[in-house]
Design an enzyme around this catalytic site. Sequence first.
Site, mmCIF file in Angstrom:
data_model
loop_
_atom_site.group_PDB
_atom_site.id
_atom_site.type_symbol
_atom_site.label_atom_id
_atom_site.label_comp_id
_atom_site.label_asym_id
_atom_site.label_seq_id
_atom_site.Cartn_x
_atom_site.Cartn_y
_atom_site.Cartn_z
ATOM 1 N N SER A 180 0.858 -1.192 0.000
ATOM 2 C CA SER A 180 0.000 0.000 0.000
ATOM 3 C C SER A 180 0.890 1.236 0.000
ATOM 4 O O SER A 180 2.011 1.196 0.536
ATOM 5 C CB SER A 180 -0.893 0.019 1.240
ATOM 6 N N TYR A 194 -2.050 -1.040 10.544
ATOM 7 C CA TYR A 194 -2.218 -1.451 9.146
ATOM 8 C C TYR A 194 -1.102 -0.868 8.286
ATOM 9 O O TYR A 194 -0.482 -1.574 7.481
ATOM 10 C CB TYR A 194 -3.576 -0.990 8.625
#
Length: 268
Positions: free
Chosen positions: A142, A155
């Site tokens: 990401s 995360y």
Amino acid sequence: MTTNPQRATALVTGASSGIGAVYADRLARRGHPLVLVARDAERLNALAARLRAETGVSAEVLVADLTRPDALDRVAARLAEPDVGLLVNNAGMALSDTLAESTPEQVARLLALNVGAPTRLAAVAARAFALRGGGEIVNIGSVLALATERFEPAYAATKAFVLTLSQGLAATEAARGIYVQAVLPGATRTEIWARSGKDIDAFPPEMVMEVDDMVDAALAGFDARETVTIPALPDAGQWQAYEAARLAMGPNLSLRDPAARYRAAAAA
């Protein structure tokens, strides 16, 4: 035996929806037989049936919850078989609350799926692929690996781990014929948002990429043999400058003496 990576079996985790399902579709259309891995048997079977009918490739279903050690063992064993030459490490999740408000069990599950599973599978793939002359590993990370202050920190930290793992593997495994790519999507329209209790439509529309576009861009980076692919980044020079600055620090990251600014502060 040397696997032909253009027609090797591709094992895709998190294949029942979103990024994983689109990867399965695109790889099938490139002629790769598939092993589709996820928890949702009904969705996996439907996807496999559609891809067999539309492309003629074989599509095997392997139902597994990668947070469970026994299931991870089964997937690792299939990955090590001689026909597999491409791993797409895509399965992942996000917390539905902040790190401080999440339970230990929720955090453990996040780490198992986002860190433990891709690490184990990448290790198995690297070992197996090297024995047969090469292969390819795609790790879905990401952009939060580069913008950790913009989202839930646990995360983001797992995605920073994926980037570091990928760059390290790319450096250590290239000599054994293994190509490693880290894909760093920005906000992408998938079900992970709803599952974690977040609304993707709360983002400005110009910030959200459709999943088909994201995977197609990632595969263009794959074909170009990029180590890191950032589908939304208009200027590749920005990433190159970032990497150059990081590497330039290398000679000064481990020295006998503390930097002068710290010695001066200690003496004051």
